[in-house]
Design a protein around this motif. Structure first.
Motif, PDB file in Angstrom:
ATOM      1  N   ASP A   1       0.755  -1.358  -0.085  1.00  0.00           N
ATOM      2  CA  ASP A   1      -0.074   0.046  -0.097  1.00  0.00           C
ATOM      3  C   ASP A   1       1.047   1.215   0.023  1.00  0.00           C
ATOM      4  O   ASP A   1       1.862   1.484   0.780  1.00  0.00           O
ATOM      5  CB  ASP A   1      -0.888   0.043   1.189  1.00  0.00           C
ATOM      6  N   SER A   2       0.404   2.200  -0.776  1.00  0.00           N
ATOM      7  CA  SER A   2       1.131   3.509  -0.889  1.00  0.00           C
ATOM      8  C   SER A   2       0.495   4.565   0.088  1.00  0.00           C
ATOM      9  O   SER A   2      -0.787   4.636   0.196  1.00  0.00           O
ATOM     10  CB  SER A   2       1.042   4.167  -2.379  1.00  0.00           C
ATOM     11  N   TYR A   3       1.212   5.606   0.549  1.00  0.00           N
ATOM     12  CA  TYR A   3       0.465   6.467   1.605  1.00  0.00           C
ATOM     13  C   TYR A   3       1.065   7.896   1.215  1.00  0.00           C
ATOM     14  O   TYR A   3       2.117   8.076   0.948  1.00  0.00           O
ATOM     15  CB  TYR A   3       1.028   6.178   3.012  1.00  0.00           C
ATOM     16  N   LEU A   4       0.116   8.947   1.292  1.00  0.00           N
ATOM     17  CA  LEU A   4       0.358  10.263   1.319  1.00  0.00           C
ATOM     18  C   LEU A   4       0.123  10.877   2.700  1.00  0.00           C
ATOM     19  O   LEU A   4      -1.072  10.776   3.220  1.00  0.00           O
ATOM     20  CB  LEU A   4      -0.698  10.979   0.327  1.00  0.00           C
ATOM     21  N   VAL A   5       1.059  11.536   3.544  1.00  0.00           N
ATOM     22  CA  VAL A   5       1.006  11.752   4.533  1.00  0.00           C
ATOM     23  C   VAL A   5       0.675  13.526   4.613  1.00  0.00           C
ATOM     24  O   VAL A   5       1.724  14.027   4.189  1.00  0.00           O
ATOM     25  CB  VAL A   5       2.249  11.627   5.558  1.00  0.00           C
ATOM     26  N   ILE A   6      -0.470  13.796   4.915  1.00  0.00           N
ATOM     27  CA  ILE A   6      -0.733  15.350   4.865  1.00  0.00           C
ATOM     28  C   ILE A   6      -0.612  15.963   5.862  1.00  0.00           C
ATOM     29  O   ILE A   6      -0.381  15.558   6.973  1.00  0.00           O
ATOM     30  CB  ILE A   6      -2.378  15.326   4.384  1.00  0.00           C
ATOM     31  N   GLN A   7      -0.274  17.271   5.616  1.00  0.00           N
ATOM     32  CA  GLN A   7       0.384  18.102   6.850  1.00  0.00           C
ATOM     33  C   GLN A   7       1.461  17.563   7.664  1.00  0.00           C
ATOM     34  O   GLN A   7       1.430  17.686   8.909  1.00  0.00           O
ATOM     35  CB  GLN A   7      -0.792  18.610   7.763  1.00  0.00           C
ATOM     36  N   ALA A   8       2.434  17.227   6.953  1.00  0.00           N
ATOM     37  CA  ALA A   8       3.811  16.308   7.586  1.00  0.00           C
ATOM     38  C   ALA A   8       4.368  17.285   8.463  1.00  0.00           C
ATOM     39  O   ALA A   8       5.300  16.796   9.373  1.00  0.00           O
ATOM     40  CB  ALA A   8       4.690  15.714   6.446  1.00  0.00           C
ATOM     41  N   ASP A   9       3.935  18.496   8.333  1.00  0.00           N
ATOM     42  CA  ASP A   9       4.870  19.475   9.550  1.00  0.00           C
ATOM     43  C   ASP A   9       4.504  19.129  10.809  1.00  0.00           C
ATOM     44  O   ASP A   9       5.213  19.503  11.709  1.00  0.00           O
ATOM     45  CB  ASP A   9       4.297  20.994   9.095  1.00  0.00           C
ATOM     46  N   GLY A  10       3.468  18.417  10.785  1.00  0.00           N
ATOM     47  CA  GLY A  10       2.955  18.080  12.278  1.00  0.00           C
ATOM     48  C   GLY A  10       3.409  16.830  12.784  1.00  0.00           C
ATOM     49  O   GLY A  10       2.956  16.202  13.762  1.00  0.00           O
ATOM     50  N   LEU A  11       4.224  15.995  12.152  1.00  0.00           N
ATOM     51  CA  LEU A  11       4.713  14.801  12.496  1.00  0.00           C
ATOM     52  C   LEU A  11       5.699  14.897  13.869  1.00  0.00           C
ATOM     53  O   LEU A  11       6.262  15.928  14.244  1.00  0.00           O
ATOM     54  CB  LEU A  11       5.897  14.188  11.561  1.00  0.00           C
ATOM     55  N   SER A  12       5.327  13.914  14.604  1.00  0.00           N
ATOM     56  CA  SER A  12       5.767  13.957  16.116  1.00  0.00           C
ATOM     57  C   SER A  12       7.527  13.928  16.047  1.00  0.00           C
ATOM     58  O   SER A  12       8.053  13.309  14.974  1.00  0.00           O
ATOM     59  CB  SER A  12       5.463  12.949  16.873  1.00  0.00           C
ATOM     60  N   SER A  13       8.290  14.402  16.962  1.00  0.00           N
ATOM     61  CA  SER A  13       9.608  14.206  16.760  1.00  0.00           C
ATOM     62  C   SER A  13      10.004  12.796  17.007  1.00  0.00           C
ATOM     63  O   SER A  13      11.131  12.324  16.170  1.00  0.00           O
ATOM     64  CB  SER A  13      10.169  14.839  18.129  1.00  0.00           C
ATOM     65  N   ASP A  14       9.344  11.806  17.509  1.00  0.00           N
ATOM     66  CA  ASP A  14       9.564  10.395  17.597  1.00  0.00           C
ATOM     67  C   ASP A  14       9.516   9.938  16.002  1.00  0.00           C
ATOM     68  O   ASP A  14      10.308   9.034  15.791  1.00  0.00           O
ATOM     69  CB  ASP A  14       8.553   9.645  18.385  1.00  0.00           C
ATOM     70  N   ALA A  15       8.339  10.416  15.406  1.00  0.00           N
ATOM     71  CA  ALA A  15       8.252   9.867  13.848  1.00  0.00           C
ATOM     72  C   ALA A  15       9.177  10.387  13.071  1.00  0.00           C
ATOM     73  O   ALA A  15       9.812   9.710  12.283  1.00  0.00           O
ATOM     74  CB  ALA A  15       6.748  10.272  13.393  1.00  0.00           C
ATOM     75  N   LYS A  16       9.706  11.641  13.177  1.00  0.00           N
ATOM     76  CA  LYS A  16      10.711  12.386  12.262  1.00  0.00           C
ATOM     77  C   LYS A  16      12.037  11.280  12.612  1.00  0.00           C
ATOM     78  O   LYS A  16      12.701  11.131  11.611  1.00  0.00           O
ATOM     79  CB  LYS A  16      10.902  13.604  12.714  1.00  0.00           C
ATOM     80  N   GLU A  17      12.449  11.151  13.866  1.00  0.00           N
ATOM     81  CA  GLU A  17      13.553  10.235  14.267  1.00  0.00           C
ATOM     82  C   GLU A  17      13.575   8.982  13.466  1.00  0.00           C
ATOM     83  O   GLU A  17      14.491   8.392  13.260  1.00  0.00           O
ATOM     84  CB  GLU A  17      13.659  10.156  15.669  1.00  0.00           C
ATOM     85  N   TRP A  18      12.300   8.269  13.622  1.00  0.00           N
ATOM     86  CA  TRP A  18      12.140   7.001  13.048  1.00  0.00           C
ATOM     87  C   TRP A  18      12.627   7.217  11.453  1.00  0.00           C
ATOM     88  O   TRP A  18      13.342   6.168  10.928  1.00  0.00           O
ATOM     89  CB  TRP A  18      10.888   6.433  13.205  1.00  0.00           C
ATOM     90  N   LEU A  19      12.025   8.118  10.557  1.00  0.00           N
ATOM     91  CA  LEU A  19      12.363   8.192   9.378  1.00  0.00           C
ATOM     92  C   LEU A  19      13.726   8.628   9.174  1.00  0.00           C
ATOM     93  O   LEU A  19      14.313   8.242   8.154  1.00  0.00           O
ATOM     94  CB  LEU A  19      11.244   9.535   8.857  1.00  0.00           C
ATOM     95  N   LEU A  20      14.520   9.261   9.912  1.00  0.00           N
ATOM     96  CA  LEU A  20      15.792   9.484   9.595  1.00  0.00           C
ATOM     97  C   LEU A  20      16.711   8.486   9.831  1.00  0.00           C
ATOM     98  O   LEU A  20      17.839   8.343   9.264  1.00  0.00           O
ATOM     99  CB  LEU A  20      16.079  10.724  10.578  1.00  0.00           C
ATOM    100  N   GLU A  21      16.332   7.461  10.517  1.00  0.00           N
ATOM    101  CA  GLU A  21      17.091   6.258  10.835  1.00  0.00           C
ATOM    102  C   GLU A  21      16.662   5.032   9.995  1.00  0.00           C
ATOM    103  O   GLU A  21      17.589   4.155  10.005  1.00  0.00           O
ATOM    104  CB  GLU A  21      16.931   5.951  12.510  1.00  0.00           C
ATOM    105  N   ASN A  22      15.311   5.133   9.453  1.00  0.00           N
ATOM    106  CA  ASN A  22      15.075   3.765   8.651  1.00  0.00           C
ATOM    107  C   ASN A  22      14.830   3.954   7.395  1.00  0.00           C
ATOM    108  O   ASN A  22      14.250   5.140   7.137  1.00  0.00           O
ATOM    109  CB  ASN A  22      13.997   3.002   9.422  1.00  0.00           C
ATOM    110  N   GLU A  23      15.127   2.925   6.466  1.00  0.00           N
ATOM    111  CA  GLU A  23      14.968   3.214   4.764  1.00  0.00           C
ATOM    112  C   GLU A  23      13.402   2.839   4.455  1.00  0.00           C
ATOM    113  O   GLU A  23      12.918   2.079   5.180  1.00  0.00           O
ATOM    114  CB  GLU A  23      15.604   2.403   4.079  1.00  0.00           C
ATOM    115  N   VAL A  24      12.788   3.598   3.645  1.00  0.00           N
ATOM    116  CA  VAL A  24      11.363   3.158   3.384  1.00  0.00           C
ATOM    117  C   VAL A  24      11.545   2.215   2.143  1.00  0.00           C
ATOM    118  O   VAL A  24      12.427   2.576   1.258  1.00  0.00           O
ATOM    119  CB  VAL A  24      10.591   4.413   2.743  1.00  0.00           C
TER     120      VAL A  24
END
Length: 327
Positions: A88-111
């Protein structure tokens, strides 16, 4: 041009039409991580509509708000894919509101490279740049056009909304409507709704519709024509006294009163054509006035129009005086 291979560079575009010219389908053919900034949510929707739906698994792009994205969600959707899982593909809207925890995960893991994971930013592109330095992906930024390119911007919106306008009509809108996306879009939607052939519609017809919608000219004109002057001035004073709008409105009122003074323009009804509701009101209201009263009112609105072109404070005083004289 769009880079089909993932990169660690943010491509910046100075206007939406320049971006569209090089990226007609918004996203490139390569799946994986995408992160972008777009200066306006309406422009973003117009560009997103260009994406071919068969680009995604099951022809579906799931939209999810950033507030729903947690570390557990990311791990369950992007890391624990098994034999029975769908890509499944996802569009995350208003991504400015991502939590610091979610941002940290994205910085550390490949999609995963076999699905689209798209982050949409609308406030700033800071995290897009930060992420591009950590993860390979597709990154771009669509900037607001500078003020001196408003004509090109309006033409872009006309093209996207399928509202062809003449050069004269485009210039009139630029001068008469606040140069903001929402105002442009609302004006173009009104034109499309009211005219079957916008490109062949006169400025006079367009201005009547736009002015009526923004200023509710017809409602105010009806109040005045019914001789409900107290209500007319009270409502006029209740709104913001924007000189450019008032200049057009006072001109509209003079034209409205002239039609009441000389209803010969309605002779077409004798040829079997049905009058509009506006025409019917003219015929009803004109019976309440003498010719001299209408001429006096026309002179009054001519004077107000002159004041609107000059002294805003004096105009406000004149409108208040007119209102108190109604008691």
């Amino acid at each position: 041009m769009w880079c089909s291979m993932p990169s660690n560079t943010v491509s910046s575009w100075k206007s939406p039409w320049e971006f569209k010219r090089s990226n007609p389908f918004f996203l490139g053919p390569e799946a994986g991580l995408h992160a972008y900034y777009c200066f306006d949510p309406y422009v973003e929707r117009l560009l997103l509509n260009k994406i071919p739906k068969d680009q995604f698994e099951g022809n579906v792009l799931h939209r999810i708000h950033s507030s729903e994205i947690t570390r557990d969600w990311l791990e369950s959707k992007l890391l624990t894919l098994d034999l029975f899982a769908t890509n499944d593909s996802y569009l995350v809207i208003q991504a400015d509101g991502l939590s610091s925890d979610a941002k940290e995960w994205l910085l550390e893991n490949e999609v995963p490279k076999d699905l689209y994971f798209i982050l949409s930013f609308g406030k700033n592109a800071k995290f897009v740049t930060e992420l591009s330095k950590k993860q390979a992906g597709h990154y771009f930024s669509i900037q607001a056009p500078p003020f001196w390119k408003m004509s090109d911007y309006l033409q872009f919106l006309c093209d996207e909304l399928a509202v062809p306008l003449s050069y004269q009509a485009l210039n009139w809108l630029l001068e008469s409507v606040p140069n903001e996306t929402a105002d442009f879009v609302n004006a173009l939607k009104l034109i499309k709704l009211n005219f079957s052939s916008p490109a062949n519609t006169s400025i006079e017809e367009i201005s009547r519709v736009i002015l009526a919608a923004r200023f509710d000219s017809f409602k105010l004109a009806s109040l005045y024509a019914r001789k409900e002057k107290q209500a007319f001035y009270r409502e006029l004073l209740a709104g913001e006294l924007v000189p450019t709008e008032l200049i057009k409105f006072f001109g509209f009122m003079q034209g409205h009163l002239f039609k009441m003074l000389d209803t010969s323009y309605l002779n077409y009804m004798k040829k079997g054509k049905r009058p509009s509701s506006y025409d019917k009101e003219i015929l009803v209201h004109t019976k309440k006035w003498t010719g001299e009263e209408l001429k006096k009112s026309m002179r009054h609105f001519s004077q107000l129009q002159i004041l609107a072109k000059g002294n805003k404070d004096q105009l406000a005083d004149e409108l208040r005086l007119a209102y108190f004289n109604c008691f």
